[in-house]
Design a protein around this motif. Structure first.
Motif, short mmCIF file in Angstrom:
data_model
loop_
_atom_site.label_atom_id
_atom_site.label_comp_id
_atom_site.label_asym_id
_atom_site.label_seq_id
_atom_site.Cartn_x
_atom_site.Cartn_y
_atom_site.Cartn_z
N GLY A 148 0.79 -1.23 0.00
CA GLY A 148 0.00 0.00 0.00
C GLY A 148 0.82 1.28 0.00
O GLY A 148 0.27 2.38 0.01
N VAL A 149 2.16 1.18 0.00
CA VAL A 149 3.03 2.35 0.02
C VAL A 149 3.45 2.67 -1.42
O VAL A 149 3.94 1.78 -2.12
CB VAL A 149 4.29 2.09 0.89
N PRO A 150 3.25 3.91 -1.87
CA PRO A 150 3.64 4.26 -3.24
C PRO A 150 5.14 4.07 -3.48
O PRO A 150 5.96 4.17 -2.57
CB PRO A 150 3.27 5.73 -3.35
N PHE A 151 5.48 3.79 -4.73
CA PHE A 151 6.86 3.55 -5.14
C PHE A 151 7.80 4.65 -4.70
O PHE A 151 8.92 4.39 -4.25
CB PHE A 151 6.90 3.39 -6.68
N PHE A 152 7.37 5.90 -4.81
CA PHE A 152 8.20 7.05 -4.46
C PHE A 152 8.77 6.91 -3.05
O PHE A 152 9.94 7.21 -2.81
CB PHE A 152 7.37 8.34 -4.57
N TYR A 153 7.95 6.44 -2.12
CA TYR A 153 8.40 6.33 -0.72
C TYR A 153 9.20 5.07 -0.45
O TYR A 153 10.24 5.11 0.20
CB TYR A 153 7.20 6.40 0.23
N TRP A 154 8.72 3.91 -0.93
CA TRP A 154 9.45 2.69 -0.59
C TRP A 154 10.77 2.59 -1.33
O TRP A 154 11.73 1.97 -0.83
CB TRP A 154 8.60 1.44 -0.72
N TYR A 155 10.90 3.22 -2.49
CA TYR A 155 12.17 3.25 -3.20
C TYR A 155 13.22 4.00 -2.37
O TYR A 155 14.35 3.56 -2.23
CB TYR A 155 11.97 3.92 -4.56
N GLN A 156 12.83 5.14 -1.80
CA GLN A 156 13.76 5.91 -0.97
C GLN A 156 14.13 5.17 0.31
O GLN A 156 15.29 5.19 0.74
CB GLN A 156 13.15 7.27 -0.64
N MET A 157 13.17 4.50 0.91
CA MET A 157 13.45 3.73 2.12
C MET A 157 14.37 2.55 1.80
O MET A 157 15.26 2.20 2.60
CB MET A 157 12.16 3.22 2.77
N ALA A 158 14.19 1.93 0.65
CA ALA A 158 15.07 0.83 0.24
C ALA A 158 16.50 1.34 0.09
O ALA A 158 17.46 0.66 0.47
CB ALA A 158 14.58 0.21 -1.06
N TRP A 159 16.65 2.55 -0.43
CA TRP A 159 17.99 3.10 -0.61
C TRP A 159 18.66 3.46 0.71
O TRP A 159 19.88 3.51 0.79
CB TRP A 159 17.99 4.30 -1.56
N VAL A 160 17.90 3.66 1.75
CA VAL A 160 18.51 3.87 3.08
C VAL A 160 19.25 2.59 3.48
O VAL A 160 20.41 2.64 3.92
CB VAL A 160 17.44 4.24 4.13
N LEU A 161 18.61 1.45 3.30
CA LEU A 161 19.24 0.17 3.64
C LEU A 161 20.39 -0.15 2.68
O LEU A 161 21.47 -0.58 3.11
CB LEU A 161 18.20 -0.95 3.61
N ILE A 162 20.17 0.07 1.39
CA ILE A 162 21.21 -0.20 0.39
C ILE A 162 22.43 0.69 0.65
O ILE A 162 23.57 0.23 0.57
CB ILE A 162 20.65 0.01 -1.03
N SER A 163 22.18 1.96 0.98
CA SER A 163 23.29 2.88 1.26
C SER A 163 24.11 2.42 2.46
O SER A 163 25.34 2.53 2.46
CB SER A 163 22.76 4.29 1.52
N THR A 164 23.42 1.92 3.46
CA THR A 164 24.12 1.41 4.64
C THR A 164 25.02 0.25 4.26
O THR A 164 26.20 0.21 4.65
CB THR A 164 23.10 0.96 5.71
N LEU A 165 24.50 -0.68 3.50
CA LEU A 165 25.30 -1.84 3.08
C LEU A 165 26.48 -1.42 2.21
O LEU A 165 27.59 -1.94 2.37
CB LEU A 165 24.42 -2.84 2.34
N LEU A 166 26.26 -0.48 1.30
CA LEU A 166 27.34 -0.02 0.42
C LEU A 166 28.41 0.73 1.21
O LEU A 166 29.61 0.60 0.93
CB LEU A 166 26.79 0.86 -0.69
N THR A 167 28.00 1.51 2.20
CA THR A 167 28.96 2.25 3.02
C THR A 167 29.80 1.29 3.87
O THR A 167 31.02 1.46 3.99
CB THR A 167 28.24 3.27 3.91
N VAL A 168 29.17 0.29 4.45
CA VAL A 168 29.90 -0.71 5.23
C VAL A 168 30.87 -1.46 4.33
O VAL A 168 32.03 -1.69 4.70
CB VAL A 168 28.92 -1.69 5.94
#
Length: 95
Positions: A46-66
């Motif tokens: 039920g969450v629009p793509f605009f929001y869940w895409y950004q939230m996914a990048w929070v996790l992806i950014s964490t993994l890439l930074t580590v």
């Protein structure tokens, strides 16, 4: 004049450092390219793509930074080991 010449030093730009740079730049490119995610569909729970895409990048950014941090640590340990081996082979004190 220092003993180290340009020919005896390791290159500054190595494949590992290129990967580190890509890991750190990818989240910025993904977030600054707004046209790629400025839409409502598809929805996820039920969450629009605009929001869940950004939230996914929070996790992806964490993994890439580590990943970049771990690669940087490994690169620095390798350079320190190589530097110590080179200076001891030359008869100098390790740094």
């Amino acid at each position: 004049m220092p003993e180290d010449t340009d020919a005896s030093r390791e290159p500054v730009v190595t494949p590992v450092r290129v990967v580190i740079g890509i890991c750190l730049v990818a989240p910025f490119v993904a977030m600054l390219w707004v046209g790629s995610y400025a839409k409502a569909d598809p929805t996820f729970i039920g969450v629009p793509f605009f929001y869940w895409y950004q939230m996914a990048w929070v996790l992806i950014s964490t993994l890439l930074t580590v990943t970049a941090y771990k690669l940087w640590q490994r690169d620095q340990r390798g350079r320190a080991t190589h530097s110590a081996a080179t200076s001891s082979a030359k008869g100098g004190e390790p740094r």
